[in-house]
Write an enzyme that holds these catalytic residues in place. Sequence first.
Site, PDB file in Angstrom:
ATOM      1  N   HIS A 104       0.824  -1.205   0.000  1.00 30.85           N
ATOM      2  CA  HIS A 104       0.000   0.000   0.000  1.00 30.85           C
ATOM      3  C   HIS A 104       0.858   1.255   0.000  1.00 30.85           C
ATOM      4  O   HIS A 104       1.959   1.297   0.548  1.00 30.85           O
ATOM      5  CB  HIS A 104      -0.897   0.026   1.241  1.00 30.85           C
ATOM      6  CG  HIS A 104      -2.143  -0.795   1.108  1.00 30.85           C
ATOM      7  ND1 HIS A 104      -3.072  -0.581   0.111  1.00 30.85           N
ATOM      8  CD2 HIS A 104      -2.623  -1.821   1.867  1.00 30.85           C
ATOM      9  CE1 HIS A 104      -4.077  -1.457   0.256  1.00 30.85           C
ATOM     10  NE2 HIS A 104      -3.819  -2.214   1.307  1.00 30.85           N
ATOM     11  N   CYS A 129       0.193   2.589  -4.657  1.00 27.00           N
ATOM     12  CA  CYS A 129      -0.581   3.756  -5.053  1.00 27.00           C
ATOM     13  C   CYS A 129       0.175   5.035  -4.719  1.00 27.00           C
ATOM     14  O   CYS A 129       0.974   5.076  -3.776  1.00 27.00           O
ATOM     15  CB  CYS A 129      -1.928   3.757  -4.343  1.00 27.00           C
ATOM     16  SG  CYS A 129      -3.021   2.428  -4.899  1.00 27.00           S
TER      17      CYS A 129
END
Length: 326
Positions: free
Chosen positions: A96, A148
Amino acid sequence: MESKGKKRMAVLVGCNYPKTKNELHGCINDVVAMRDVLINRFGFQPAHVQLLTDAPGSSSSPPLVMPTGANIKKALDQMVDEAQPGDVLYFHYSGHGTRIPSLKPGHPFRQDEAIVPCDFNLITDMDFRQLVNRLPKGTSFTILSDSCHSGGLIDKEKEQIGPNSLIKSNANKQISHKPKAIPYESILQHLTSLTGINTTDIGTHLLECFGANASLSFRIPMLELDNFLQVLKSDEGILLSGCQANETSADMNPVESGGKAYGAFSNAVQMVLKEHSGELISNRQLVMMARQVLEVQGFEQHPCLYCSDENADAVFLWQPESQSQC
């Protein structure tokens, strides 16, 4: 041609966040596959490739190191400390990412990029900038971040392929996937539950939880931070990001990907390297070809490249000719 005295060192981090609401599926597969590519194609010695994953119940020998913020930074610090001129350093992160309000002077509305280790001890673009600044002259440090908001993850690194050079996607299909992003508000809520402190200042929570192991972004005074950013010059940092700073990177779970879980960008890079196994590929070529793979597959993310002009056209990982047929 690489001399025998030169080292190739890598730190590979895969965070799946198992049994949490943030669980991903393909991140560990990404770095395990990349480990094989580094050894078999690029001549890395197994002893010089460190793997950190949050795989549950692992009984590997030696035991895997958990990818906490402190452990990741320790591994990266050791790699940079051991580096000598001519060495090739590589960091592959799959997990993440997030964006946080900028603490940099003069940027009150800007957001900074960060990766999210398994313990939420964020590692920011400032931390990667500090690592690059410590490199011995003549040492390259390539970062591939399949996460991301990974565009710009080395603060102040020059954009070579980014939002300004985007080609409008013609993909006519959309793939179901999970984005590799944890919203800032969710990270703040999680850290607040750990500290019990009533503040929206994420730095306060990170310093309370992690102390000296917290990101450099939260540990040095504003004036020093400003001075730190003023002395930048062309360097050997190379960032291949899975997407633009305002985009998400895709994680494919076994059901959606036909049995194999993977990160879309990591998989695209490995597909390009396999298809061009007998060729030398520049950083620029690798990013553009990975973009093409993702577009054909229907993913709405645009890998970017940040580095000096010279490194944009340098061979990915300085692949020696003797290894090019591996």
